[in-house]
Write a protein that holds these residues in place. Structure first.
Motif, PDB file in Angstrom:
ATOM      1  N   ALA A 131       0.837  -1.199   0.000  1.00 23.84           N
ATOM      2  CA  ALA A 131       0.000   0.000   0.000  1.00 23.84           C
ATOM      3  C   ALA A 131       0.869   1.245   0.000  1.00 23.84           C
ATOM      4  CB  ALA A 131      -0.932   0.000   1.196  1.00 23.84           C
ATOM      5  N   VAL A 132       0.394   2.250  -0.729  1.00 21.91           N
ATOM      6  CA  VAL A 132       1.083   3.542  -0.761  1.00 21.91           C
ATOM      7  C   VAL A 132       0.524   4.408   0.357  1.00 21.91           C
ATOM      8  CG1 VAL A 132       1.499   5.632  -2.104  1.00 21.91           C
ATOM      9  CG2 VAL A 132       1.477   3.399  -3.228  1.00 21.91           C
ATOM     10  N   GLY A 133       1.401   4.860   1.294  1.00 22.87           N
ATOM     11  CA  GLY A 133       0.973   5.729   2.383  1.00 22.87           C
ATOM     12  C   GLY A 133       0.772   4.949   3.671  1.00 22.87           C
ATOM     13  N   GLY A 134       0.559   5.702   4.757  1.00 26.16           N
ATOM     14  CA  GLY A 134       0.373   5.086   6.056  1.00 26.16           C
ATOM     15  C   GLY A 134       1.584   4.266   6.444  1.00 26.16           C
ATOM     16  N   ASN A 135       1.313   3.081   6.866  1.00 25.14           N
ATOM     17  CA  ASN A 135       2.374   2.163   7.281  1.00 25.14           C
ATOM     18  C   ASN A 135       2.857   1.275   6.148  1.00 25.14           C
ATOM     19  OD1 ASN A 135       2.590   2.994   9.995  1.00 25.14           O
ATOM     20  ND2 ASN A 135       0.728   1.823  10.520  1.00 25.14           N
ATOM     21  N   ASN A 136       2.441   1.580   4.895  1.00 30.11           N
ATOM     22  CA  ASN A 136       2.861   0.798   3.725  1.00 30.11           C
ATOM     23  C   ASN A 136       2.626  -0.701   3.957  1.00 30.11           C
ATOM     24  OD1 ASN A 136       5.394   3.103   3.914  1.00 30.11           O
ATOM     25  ND2 ASN A 136       4.046   3.091   2.129  1.00 30.11           N
ATOM     26  N   CYS A 137       1.386  -0.981   4.232  1.00 28.53           N
ATOM     27  CA  CYS A 137       1.034  -2.372   4.541  1.00 28.53           C
ATOM     28  C   CYS A 137       1.238  -3.260   3.305  1.00 28.53           C
ATOM     29  CB  CYS A 137      -0.413  -2.452   4.992  1.00 28.53           C
ATOM     30  SG  CYS A 137      -0.734  -1.563   6.540  1.00 28.53           S
ATOM     31  N   VAL A 138       1.744  -4.451   3.550  1.00 25.65           N
ATOM     32  CA  VAL A 138       2.065  -5.395   2.482  1.00 25.65           C
ATOM     33  C   VAL A 138       0.954  -6.424   2.363  1.00 25.65           C
ATOM     34  CG1 VAL A 138       3.712  -7.098   1.645  1.00 25.65           C
ATOM     35  CG2 VAL A 138       4.530  -5.059   2.855  1.00 25.65           C
ATOM     36  N   GLY A 139       0.457  -6.581   1.143  1.00 29.09           N
ATOM     37  CA  GLY A 139      -0.589  -7.561   0.911  1.00 29.09           C
ATOM     38  C   GLY A 139      -0.030  -8.935   0.568  1.00 29.09           C
ATOM     39  N   ASP A 140      -0.920  -9.905   0.500  1.00 28.74           N
ATOM     40  CA  ASP A 140      -0.519 -11.258   0.132  1.00 28.74           C
ATOM     41  C   ASP A 140      -0.128 -11.286  -1.356  1.00 28.74           C
ATOM     42  OD1 ASP A 140      -1.074 -12.198   2.667  1.00 28.74           O
ATOM     43  OD2 ASP A 140      -3.162 -12.704   2.150  1.00 28.74           O
ATOM     44  N   ALA A 141       0.855 -12.132  -1.653  1.00 25.30           N
ATOM     45  CA  ALA A 141       1.292 -12.286  -3.038  1.00 25.30           C
ATOM     46  C   ALA A 141       0.197 -12.942  -3.872  1.00 25.30           C
ATOM     47  CB  ALA A 141       2.567 -13.110  -3.098  1.00 25.30           C
ATOM     48  N   PHE A 142       0.142 -12.590  -5.136  1.00 24.92           N
ATOM     49  CA  PHE A 142      -0.774 -13.220  -6.075  1.00 24.92           C
ATOM     50  C   PHE A 142      -0.023 -13.478  -7.376  1.00 24.92           C
ATOM     51  CE2 PHE A 142      -1.213  -8.664  -6.506  1.00 24.92           C
ATOM     52  CZ  PHE A 142      -1.314  -8.431  -7.875  1.00 24.92           C
ATOM     53  N   VAL A 143      -0.605 -14.329  -8.236  1.00 29.93           N
ATOM     54  CA  VAL A 143       0.105 -14.805  -9.425  1.00 29.93           C
ATOM     55  C   VAL A 143      -0.574 -14.294 -10.692  1.00 29.93           C
ATOM     56  CG1 VAL A 143       0.825 -16.826 -10.749  1.00 29.93           C
ATOM     57  CG2 VAL A 143       0.971 -16.852  -8.251  1.00 29.93           C
ATOM     58  N   ILE A 144       0.241 -13.738 -11.582  1.00 26.23           N
ATOM     59  CA  ILE A 144      -0.206 -13.340 -12.914  1.00 26.23           C
ATOM     60  C   ILE A 144       0.402 -14.317 -13.920  1.00 26.23           C
ATOM     61  CG2 ILE A 144      -0.162 -11.564 -14.690  1.00 26.23           C
ATOM     62  CD1 ILE A 144      -1.829 -10.743 -12.354  1.00 26.23           C
ATOM     63  N   THR A 145      -0.439 -14.907 -14.769  1.00 28.31           N
ATOM     64  CA  THR A 145       0.023 -15.838 -15.799  1.00 28.31           C
ATOM     65  C   THR A 145      -0.110 -15.175 -17.165  1.00 28.31           C
ATOM     66  OG1 THR A 145      -0.682 -17.738 -14.482  1.00 28.31           O
ATOM     67  CG2 THR A 145      -0.302 -18.113 -16.834  1.00 28.31           C
ATOM     68  N   VAL A 146       0.992 -15.181 -17.931  1.00 26.70           N
ATOM     69  CA  VAL A 146       0.973 -14.608 -19.277  1.00 26.70           C
ATOM     70  C   VAL A 146       1.312 -15.711 -20.277  1.00 26.70           C
ATOM     71  CG1 VAL A 146       1.959 -12.906 -20.854  1.00 26.70           C
ATOM     72  CG2 VAL A 146       1.677 -12.344 -18.421  1.00 26.70           C
ATOM     73  N   PRO A 147       0.323 -16.196 -21.055  1.00 30.60           N
ATOM     74  CA  PRO A 147       0.624 -17.173 -22.105  1.00 30.60           C
ATOM     75  C   PRO A 147       1.346 -16.486 -23.274  1.00 30.60           C
ATOM     76  CG  PRO A 147      -1.717 -17.187 -21.491  1.00 30.60           C
ATOM     77  CD  PRO A 147      -1.119 -15.934 -20.960  1.00 30.60           C
ATOM     78  N   VAL A 148       2.399 -17.126 -23.764  1.00 29.64           N
ATOM     79  CA  VAL A 148       3.166 -16.589 -24.889  1.00 29.64           C
ATOM     80  C   VAL A 148       3.060 -17.581 -26.046  1.00 29.64           C
ATOM     81  CG1 VAL A 148       5.399 -15.775 -25.707  1.00 29.64           C
ATOM     82  CG2 VAL A 148       4.726 -15.390 -23.321  1.00 29.64           C
ATOM     83  N   THR A 149       2.465 -17.126 -27.137  1.00 29.88           N
ATOM     84  CA  THR A 149       2.238 -17.982 -28.304  1.00 29.88           C
ATOM     85  C   THR A 149       3.517 -18.103 -29.124  1.00 29.88           C
ATOM     86  OG1 THR A 149      -0.068 -17.266 -28.399  1.00 29.88           O
ATOM     87  CG2 THR A 149       0.836 -18.289 -30.379  1.00 29.88           C
ATOM     88  N   SER A 150       3.838 -19.321 -29.527  1.00 33.68           N
ATOM     89  CA  SER A 150       5.021 -19.541 -30.360  1.00 33.68           C
ATOM     90  C   SER A 150       4.776 -19.040 -31.774  1.00 33.68           C
ATOM     91  CB  SER A 150       5.370 -21.029 -30.398  1.00 33.68           C
ATOM     92  OG  SER A 150       6.520 -21.260 -31.196  1.00 33.68           O
ATOM     93  N   VAL A 151       5.872 -18.724 -32.465  1.00 34.80           N
ATOM     94  CA  VAL A 151       5.805 -18.303 -33.867  1.00 34.80           C
ATOM     95  C   VAL A 151       6.535 -19.326 -34.733  1.00 34.80           C
ATOM     96  CG1 VAL A 151       5.570 -15.849 -33.412  1.00 34.80           C
ATOM     97  CG2 VAL A 151       7.859 -16.857 -33.517  1.00 34.80           C
ATOM     98  N   PRO A 152       6.228 -19.365 -36.039  1.00 35.21           N
ATOM     99  CA  PRO A 152       6.947 -20.287 -36.938  1.00 35.21           C
ATOM    100  C   PRO A 152       8.420 -19.896 -37.036  1.00 35.21           C
ATOM    101  CG  PRO A 152       4.967 -19.363 -37.981  1.00 35.21           C
ATOM    102  CD  PRO A 152       5.217 -18.571 -36.754  1.00 35.21           C
ATOM    103  N   THR A 153       9.273 -20.904 -37.109  1.00 33.21           N
ATOM    104  CA  THR A 153      10.704 -20.643 -37.287  1.00 33.21           C
ATOM    105  C   THR A 153      11.265 -21.570 -38.362  1.00 33.21           C
ATOM    106  OG1 THR A 153      11.386 -22.245 -35.590  1.00 33.21           O
ATOM    107  CG2 THR A 153      10.997 -19.985 -34.891  1.00 33.21           C
ATOM    108  N   ALA A 154      12.386 -21.141 -38.928  1.00 33.90           N
ATOM    109  CA  ALA A 154      13.102 -21.919 -39.945  1.00 33.90           C
ATOM    110  C   ALA A 154      14.586 -21.642 -39.767  1.00 33.90           C
ATOM    111  CB  ALA A 154      12.641 -21.526 -41.346  1.00 33.90           C
ATOM    112  N   PRO A 155      15.449 -22.473 -40.354  1.00 31.06           N
ATOM    113  CA  PRO A 155      16.881 -22.158 -40.305  1.00 31.06           C
ATOM    114  C   PRO A 155      17.152 -20.770 -40.878  1.00 31.06           C
ATOM    115  CG  PRO A 155      16.533 -24.385 -41.120  1.00 31.06           C
ATOM    116  CD  PRO A 155      15.179 -23.748 -41.052  1.00 31.06           C
TER     117      PRO A 155
END
Length: 370
Positions: A131-155
């Protein structure tokens, strides 16, 4: 929470209160005498303000393409009913094959990740809000998932296994060079040609590469195509495909020295190839109408023939010669002509009977007259 008496009569909380609603709350403190079980309400004399902690929400973001920049607004993941302004620190875990990210960071998540595996991979970010301000209280951690799509590749660079020929159409299918299974995309391309190659029929991008190029240099030249694949809206890294274009034999039309009527002659068309390509030759003859063929030659090969000319002047045999390179892809050159003048032979009656002459009398005979 519970409390116990401390030294000097202080009250010590034995468990931490927590506040999630998003605004400070006041805690009522009650003291209990352990020996008498009497309680004293200390609300009027003692109060504790408990500041709220930010509450994050785990989420899976919309998939992003390999190689594209993405940004995750972490404040948007704080409980909107009590949206406490916060700062963020985070750590990341990337599966094998997902590259380009950093191990940790602060603030919003903004990265460019590369995935060439042929499958979608997930980047996992564990976010801790403060938290911004006061005692800067810290919250519980949470998870963000970002799927990354593959692209075609060649030599990075592939060379077509079979060379093309000058003046012969060829087709290259970029899809066959994709090496991570992501086929079926579209392919934009640009061409670069070695000096000496000229375009006879240009291809159209995007799509397969179909062109006709001319090489009359006598050596092998290359056309290189830089191809950019796209699949499902995701653009893969560019790669090069090159094809060797073999030279065709090149010659010019010639008229050779005159030959005699009824005299055999031989002409080697290789002498008239101007770019040094060793070749074989097929040919057809077109003699003037008053020429008589005495000995016919055989195509393909060198030209060996005999013609008779009994007219009063030279007549021509015109040979249309098609050269074919002897080796490689046996590239065929443009036809050219060799013209052979055939000079006439003197023509006379086989037998002439002249007027009688006298014994011991001189006489003169002029053969040209016959």
């Amino acid at each position: 929470s519970s409390a116990v008496g401390g030294n000097g009569g202080a009250i010590i909380l034995t468990s931490a209160p927590f506040n999630l609603p998003g605004s400070p709350v006041t805690v009522r403190v009650v003291a209990t005498n352990a020996s008498t079980a009497c309680t004293i309400d200390l609300l009027d004399t003692e109060s504790i303000t408990i500041e709220p902690e930010p509450v994050g929400t785990a989420s899976t973001e919309v998939a992003v393409c390999s190689g594209d920049v993405f940004t995750v607004d972490l404040q948007a993941n704080i409980d909107l009913t009590a949206a406490i302004p916060s700062t963020f620190s985070w750590s990341a875990v990337y599966p094998a094959g997902l590259t380009g990210g950093v191990a940790s960071g602060t603030g919003d998540i903004s990265e460019i990740l590369t995935n060439l595996t042929g499958a979608t991979l997930n980047a996992m970010y564990t976010v801790t809000p403060t938290a911004v301000g006061g005692n800067n209280c810290v919250g519980d951690a949470f998870v963000i998932t970002v799927p990354v799509t593959s692209v075609p590749t060649a030599p990075a660079l592939s060379t077509v296994a079979t060379n093309g020929c000058s003046d012969a159409s060829f087709t290259i299918t970029p899809d066959t060079y994709i090496n991570n299974g992501l086929t079926g995309g579209s392919y934009a391309w640009v061409a670069n040609y070695d000096a000496g190659l000229t375009v006879q029929s240009a291809g159209t991008s995007p799509g397969d590469i179909t062109e006709t190029l001319r090489n009359e240099t006598g050596g092998l030249l290359y056309a290189t195509y830089t191809v950019t694949p796209t699949l499902g809206g995701c653009v893969g890294p560019a790669f090069d495909i090159r094809i060797g274009i073999e030279s065709e034999p090149d010659a010019v039309d010639v008229t050779v020295a005159a030959e005699c009527s009824d005299a055999s002659y031989t002409i080697d068309p290789q002498l008239y190839i101007t770019n040094g390509v060793a070749s074989t030759f097929s040919w057809v003859a077109a003699p003037d109408g008053s020429l008589t063929q005495v000995v016919a030659g055989t195509s393909p090969g060198v030209i060996t023939e005999t013609y008779r000319n009994e007219t009063a002047g030279p007549l021509n045999v015109v040979y249309t010669v098609t050269p074919t390179a002897a080796g490689g892809e046996n590239c065929v050159g443009d036809p050219f002509t060799i013209t052979v003048p055939i000079n006439p032979e003197p023509e006379a009656l086989a037998t002439q009977t002249l007027a009688n002459e006298c014994s011991d009398g001189g006489f003169v005979i002029t053969p040209q007259s016959y």
